[in-house]
Design a protein around this motif. Structure first.
Motif, PDB file in Angstrom:
ATOM      1  N   PHE A  29     -28.600  22.738  50.835  1.00  0.00           N
ATOM      2  CA  PHE A  29     -27.712  22.908  51.982  1.00  0.00           C
ATOM      3  C   PHE A  29     -27.722  21.723  52.940  1.00  0.00           C
ATOM      4  CE2 PHE A  29     -28.775  27.106  50.455  1.00  0.00           C
ATOM      5  CZ  PHE A  29     -27.505  27.618  50.274  1.00  0.00           C
ATOM      6  N   GLY A 176     -19.860  21.449  39.123  1.00  0.00           N
ATOM      7  CA  GLY A 176     -20.423  22.476  39.997  1.00  0.00           C
ATOM      8  C   GLY A 176     -21.130  21.893  41.205  1.00  0.00           C
ATOM      9  N   PRO A 177     -22.142  21.061  40.996  1.00  0.00           N
ATOM     10  CA  PRO A 177     -22.854  20.489  42.143  1.00  0.00           C
ATOM     11  C   PRO A 177     -21.937  19.714  43.084  1.00  0.00           C
ATOM     12  CG  PRO A 177     -24.113  20.161  40.131  1.00  0.00           C
ATOM     13  CD  PRO A 177     -22.788  20.743  39.723  1.00  0.00           C
ATOM     14  N   ALA A 180     -20.243  22.141  45.165  1.00  0.00           N
ATOM     15  CA  ALA A 180     -21.195  22.716  46.118  1.00  0.00           C
ATOM     16  C   ALA A 180     -21.312  21.822  47.346  1.00  0.00           C
ATOM     17  CB  ALA A 180     -22.559  22.888  45.448  1.00  0.00           C
ATOM     18  N   MET A 187     -18.889  24.809  55.543  1.00  0.00           N
ATOM     19  CA  MET A 187     -19.928  25.662  56.101  1.00  0.00           C
ATOM     20  C   MET A 187     -20.445  25.110  57.436  1.00  0.00           C
ATOM     21  SD  MET A 187     -23.480  26.849  54.341  1.00  0.00           S
ATOM     22  CE  MET A 187     -24.451  25.496  54.990  1.00  0.00           C
TER      23      MET A 187
ATOM     24  N   LEU D 159     -20.138  31.153  51.765  1.00  0.00           N
ATOM     25  CA  LEU D 159     -20.306  29.729  51.453  1.00  0.00           C
ATOM     26  C   LEU D 159     -21.724  29.449  50.978  1.00  0.00           C
ATOM     27  CD1 LEU D 159     -18.229  28.211  54.346  1.00  0.00           C
ATOM     28  CD2 LEU D 159     -17.791  27.889  51.903  1.00  0.00           C
ATOM     29  N   ILE D 160     -22.709  30.078  51.619  1.00  0.00           N
ATOM     30  CA  ILE D 160     -24.093  29.917  51.153  1.00  0.00           C
ATOM     31  C   ILE D 160     -24.205  30.367  49.701  1.00  0.00           C
ATOM     32  CG2 ILE D 160     -26.469  30.759  51.458  1.00  0.00           C
ATOM     33  CD1 ILE D 160     -25.972  30.859  54.454  1.00  0.00           C
ATOM     34  N   VAL D 163     -22.428  27.873  47.328  1.00  0.00           N
ATOM     35  CA  VAL D 163     -23.170  26.625  47.155  1.00  0.00           C
ATOM     36  C   VAL D 163     -24.335  26.840  46.182  1.00  0.00           C
ATOM     37  CG1 VAL D 163     -24.696  24.992  48.320  1.00  0.00           C
ATOM     38  CG2 VAL D 163     -22.503  25.601  49.339  1.00  0.00           C
ATOM     39  N   LEU D 164     -25.057  27.961  46.356  1.00  0.00           N
ATOM     40  CA  LEU D 164     -26.174  28.263  45.451  1.00  0.00           C
ATOM     41  C   LEU D 164     -25.679  28.416  44.016  1.00  0.00           C
ATOM     42  CD1 LEU D 164     -28.187  30.753  47.648  1.00  0.00           C
ATOM     43  CD2 LEU D 164     -28.927  28.493  46.878  1.00  0.00           C
ATOM     44  N   LEU D 166     -22.819  27.306  42.639  1.00  0.00           N
ATOM     45  CA  LEU D 166     -22.251  26.089  42.061  1.00  0.00           C
ATOM     46  C   LEU D 166     -23.345  25.083  41.713  1.00  0.00           C
ATOM     47  CD1 LEU D 166     -19.237  25.757  44.465  1.00  0.00           C
ATOM     48  CD2 LEU D 166     -19.066  26.023  41.983  1.00  0.00           C
ATOM     49  N   GLY D 167     -24.433  25.114  42.456  1.00  0.00           N
ATOM     50  CA  GLY D 167     -25.492  24.151  42.210  1.00  0.00           C
ATOM     51  C   GLY D 167     -26.291  24.483  40.957  1.00  0.00           C
ATOM     52  N   MET D 169     -25.173  26.140  37.565  1.00  0.00           N
ATOM     53  CA  MET D 169     -24.260  26.829  36.674  1.00  0.00           C
ATOM     54  C   MET D 169     -24.708  26.754  35.226  1.00  0.00           C
ATOM     55  SD  MET D 169     -20.634  26.600  38.379  1.00  0.00           S
ATOM     56  CE  MET D 169     -19.931  25.268  37.432  1.00  0.00           C
ATOM     57  N   GLY D 176     -20.508  34.987  37.291  1.00  0.00           N
ATOM     58  CA  GLY D 176     -19.722  36.115  37.803  1.00  0.00           C
ATOM     59  C   GLY D 176     -20.500  36.934  38.814  1.00  0.00           C
ATOM     60  N   PRO D 177     -21.645  37.499  38.429  1.00  0.00           N
ATOM     61  CA  PRO D 177     -22.404  38.319  39.378  1.00  0.00           C
ATOM     62  C   PRO D 177     -22.784  37.554  40.649  1.00  0.00           C
ATOM     63  CG  PRO D 177     -23.208  38.655  37.163  1.00  0.00           C
ATOM     64  CD  PRO D 177     -22.205  37.556  37.072  1.00  0.00           C
ATOM     65  N   MET D 179     -21.140  35.197  42.107  1.00  0.00           N
ATOM     66  CA  MET D 179     -19.965  35.086  42.955  1.00  0.00           C
ATOM     67  C   MET D 179     -19.627  36.445  43.572  1.00  0.00           C
ATOM     68  SD  MET D 179     -16.630  32.949  42.107  1.00  0.00           S
ATOM     69  CE  MET D 179     -15.223  33.071  43.218  1.00  0.00           C
ATOM     70  N   ALA D 180     -19.866  37.509  42.795  1.00  0.00           N
ATOM     71  CA  ALA D 180     -19.630  38.850  43.329  1.00  0.00           C
ATOM     72  C   ALA D 180     -20.472  39.067  44.577  1.00  0.00           C
ATOM     73  CB  ALA D 180     -19.958  39.894  42.265  1.00  0.00           C
TER      74      ALA D 180
ATOM     75  N   LEU E 162     -12.411  42.403  43.331  1.00  0.00           N
ATOM     76  CA  LEU E 162     -12.989  41.163  42.809  1.00  0.00           C
ATOM     77  C   LEU E 162     -14.478  41.327  42.513  1.00  0.00           C
ATOM     78  CD1 LEU E 162     -11.350  38.332  44.955  1.00  0.00           C
ATOM     79  CD2 LEU E 162     -10.938  38.889  42.552  1.00  0.00           C
ATOM     80  N   VAL E 163     -15.180  42.012  43.408  1.00  0.00           N
ATOM     81  CA  VAL E 163     -16.612  42.217  43.192  1.00  0.00           C
ATOM     82  C   VAL E 163     -16.846  43.003  41.901  1.00  0.00           C
ATOM     83  CG1 VAL E 163     -18.644  43.415  44.094  1.00  0.00           C
ATOM     84  CG2 VAL E 163     -17.264  41.976  45.598  1.00  0.00           C
ATOM     85  N   LEU E 166     -15.963  40.656  38.921  1.00  0.00           N
ATOM     86  CA  LEU E 166     -16.925  39.568  38.721  1.00  0.00           C
ATOM     87  C   LEU E 166     -18.263  40.104  38.215  1.00  0.00           C
ATOM     88  CD1 LEU E 166     -16.131  37.542  41.926  1.00  0.00           C
ATOM     89  CD2 LEU E 166     -15.872  36.698  39.590  1.00  0.00           C
ATOM     90  N   GLY E 167     -18.579  41.320  38.594  1.00  0.00           N
ATOM     91  CA  GLY E 167     -19.853  41.885  38.181  1.00  0.00           C
ATOM     92  C   GLY E 167     -19.863  42.281  36.710  1.00  0.00           C
ATOM     93  N   MET E 169     -18.007  40.741  33.600  1.00  0.00           N
ATOM     94  CA  MET E 169     -17.066  39.859  32.938  1.00  0.00           C
ATOM     95  C   MET E 169     -17.327  39.765  31.446  1.00  0.00           C
ATOM     96  SD  MET E 169     -15.968  37.105  35.648  1.00  0.00           S
ATOM     97  CE  MET E 169     -17.000  35.751  35.127  1.00  0.00           C
TER      98      MET E 169
END
Lengths: 254, 254, 254, 254, 254
Positions: A29, A176-177, A180, A187, D159-160, D163-164, D166-167, D169, D176-177, D179-180, E162-163, E166-167, E169
């Protein structure tokens, strides 16, 4: 020390940092260029909306929000009633050197001692109040600029990051990164607007309202003294501005 | 030279360009058709909201924001008190040719020399103030149009780019770069609204507020002179409009 | 012919069409059902906010924005000063049949000829001004409805397109073009709000402001004539409403 | 018990929980860290905008929204007319100890008994009304802060999460989960603003409006009594503030 | 029958349904749980903002928007001028039982017959107007709540969808349709706000403005009669509130 401001700010930032650490540590972050574009870019753009002394002065005004306000309407009303008794009994001259809880009150009292009549007193104290309001609005305008420009800078930062990422998608693993990092500025912008400057702005506004109400009571009371009204009448009028339970208490004490 | 405006604008643009260069150079962020649709399209749409002279005049008004304002309330108050002494001692005629810090003051003073009474002076200077305010609001309306239309044009540009990209996805490798270009207009729009015209708009508004406050002091002082009030009374009244420390200083100097 | 309106509108639409053609021709940007839902749907929803005569009347009001306004404040002030001289010298009756630049002025002048005093004149002309303002606000309300509803219809259209596309993703190749079409309504909505109706709305507002200022000068001048003030006094008062350079010019010409 | 508030709140939350259960159970929608950042973070940030007593007091003010209001304008008007008759017949002293439906009315009545004239009564009751309005606005400001900050905290939380995600993957199945979960905070924020605090805020505002209208009637009636007006005249005036059918009913009953 | 409202509403919904059918039938756009969460959830949340009688009363107020308004300002002015002639010739008593186009007019006329003077008439009719305005604003507040909460409920519904999607998929083929369903609530929310309640809200506002203007003319005319002004003077004054062409017509008819 304004406990609410400190607890609130530390608590809110704590919740955010806590969520980050819980999710995997602070490292993902923190990104220095993102910090620079959001905090630095916003600071510069905010500076452009104003002048250098006003910009630096606004930080002092913000810092003041973390100190408790010393305006206590109940003490004011009590003291004003006492002084109206003094003025009634011993004349305006007897008001000289009486201790009062704030500078605005002191100034008005000095005017009475100097022989100002109600009209002059009112005109000059209203002018002071207007000037105070306009000074406060100047500070608030700068804090508002942080709130408006912060998220915009965050969005510009994210767009820069996305353009860079989209222009170079050969390394699929880097997507991805990169994204991010791009999202970090959005944010930061949201935090600048809603956690750092937003609550301060709201507090500044309600402090101004409070001070306007406080000074309206001072003016009301001093006008009563200038008119030579009885302490009883002034008490009735001033008490009506307080919350019902405080009214009861003061009336009982009288 | 208005340092804050220049430093702020250059600094904010510098942060953005710096972030671009740090990320890989300016090339990916420049796209002539995107520039045309955002800057050109917005310029045309803004022009449609107004008239040609008002449109060109607004740029002059914006440029003026980078010059420092020459309105110094403390000098004004000092000079006004001096002149009230002159008028009191030697009559209105003695005000002829006295140097004053600005044109509005000069005009009011000339009216006093010409024998205008308080009512006429007030009516005419208030008319001037109203006309000034309405002129300023006209300029601000045009700057506001840039701020409103810029991001919309950016979004239209991005939608054009997305439609083109989505309609032709046979070359998978071209998708990323095409979308990067599509996003540029959104970024330009955000910069137009928040970095270029936004701070200028805010500054225009606060300059207008300042000038209104300045002129209110001029009017207040001239009315005092027209009423033949004592310099001491005028001083008391005018000082109340200044910040407390400035008040102290001027009072000490008097 | 209001050049700014025409150039601005044609230019802004030209930039958008230019960007489309540059990107690959107009064909991908035209979709009849999308046009129908955004333009037709918005037109119907706007109609629902008002009445049929007001709806059709609003188009006339918008068309008027492309004609130049014939309100010239400097001519007005010049003519008013002349007429105040006529009235002073030869009495109100001499105002009969004098040519004036607009209908509102004419009506007020006729009232003076008919012997109305200042109070009656003021009451009736203020009523006219209020009715004019309320008429204009009615038209502006309808244009505002286009601006508010257009993007919403665009979004509804895009959602319809997305739902259809997502419900049928067997043909992967069709996804891109389907989404392109879905985005068209959002783009149309943005154009409706920001390029077509937005600038017209802003222009309507500033025209109303202009006309209110113009009529305020007419009323001010006619009241002066009704009070029998000297042309010189009326001139002083009216000139203050003009921009400084125009003031100089007219004063020099007098 | 304010039925509308309870039914509405339970119903709206019920629909949301129903949709969740229908879609597969509540489990995917509960995430403790997300709850903490949205509810806790918002609570802290709201606290920072105000003081600790005001913060805790605002919950009491909100809870009061679920109690029915006891302000019945028709009862008030009926009672006021009766009391005006009493005062007219037996003098102000006869008002002592008369039962009235609320504290504000009681206070005004006591002032009449104590011999206050219309001017004093009006000044003091208006002061009370102003103080009440300012107290209510204080509470509403805090509820508004929840509505403003809640969605912002939701967005920061999302956003947190993004970021987690996307960092990291590498595990495609976890995307999916993850992002959910990231989206949950946005959903919580929307619920905080629109289902929990939004309706309460609207209700607070309309309750304040109601109470202001109620107190205006009390003041109007008491002023009539202080002026010694006939009960008939007071009745005419007060009835006009009620809805037409209620007017008919009361007039018939009189 | 208010044609514009009916045509507009049916037309706008028709365009939307037409676009759906054109794209593949209505089936993909109907989802009962989505309907429930948006329409039901919004209804409950709106109910929570108000009271049960106000909630049900608001539907009656909305239904009234589809009936044509019976307020014709030209008929009113004509009738008022006739009645001013009657009052002038035969005294206030002769106004008894005269037919008038609406209840507010009738009430005012009855007051004149009952001998009310201008001051009493004005005070009481202004009170009626204020109460009417406050009643209308109450209804509008509820319609505004639908417009504010509808899209928020749509967004909450989409987030729930969406949740869930995404949960889970694992079945790639189900992703598209699941997301399609998720988007439905957003679409419903946009329709609730912009097609169903939006135009009604705007219409309510402009109807209130119209009625306020109508009642202002009634009050103006009745005050003229109460003052015993000549029908000619009343005519001049009232005509100024109408559009220029209508003025001509009525003046010609007189």
């Amino acid at each position: 020390m304004d406990l609410a401001g400190l607890i609130g700010l530390i608590g809110a930032i704590g919740m955010i940092i806590g969520a980050m650490i819980y999710g995997g540590g602070l490292a993902p972050f923190v990104d220095i260029p993102s910090v620079l574009i959001v905090f630095g870019g916003t600071a510069f753009a905010v500076l452009a909306t104003t002048s250098i002394p006003a910009f630096t002065g606004s930080f002092k005004a913000m810092a003041r929000m973390f100190k408790p306000t010393n305006l206590r309407t109940d003490d004011l009303v009590k003291r004003m009633i006492e002084l109206s008794g003094v003025a009634r009994k011993d004349g305006m001259m007897a008001l000289e050197g009486q201790s009062v809880p704030d500078k605005f009150f002191e100034k008005g009292l000095q005017m009475l001692v100097d022989g100002a009549d109600e009209a002059k007193l009112t005109r000059q104290l209203k002018q002071e109040i207007k000037a105070m309001k306009s000074r406060h609005e100047g500070h608030q305008g700068i804090v508002k600029a942080w709130i408006d420009i912060g998220p915009a800078m965050g969005m510009i930062g994210t767009l820069i990051g996305l353009v860079l990422m989209l222009g170079n998608m050969s390394d699929v693993k880097a997507i991805g990164p990169a994204m991010a990092v791009a999202l970090l500025t959005t944010m930061y912008g949201a935090i600048v607007a809603n956690v750092l400057f937003g609550p301060i702005y709201t507090k500044m506004q309600s402090r101004t309202t409070e001070e306007l109400e406080y000074r309206a009571i001072v003016l009301e009371g001093l006008r009563g003294i200038a008119r030579g009204e009885s302490p009883r009448l002034i008490e009735d009028q001033l008490l009506a501005a307080l919350e019902p339970p405080v009214q009861e208490k003061l009336r009982a004490a009288a």
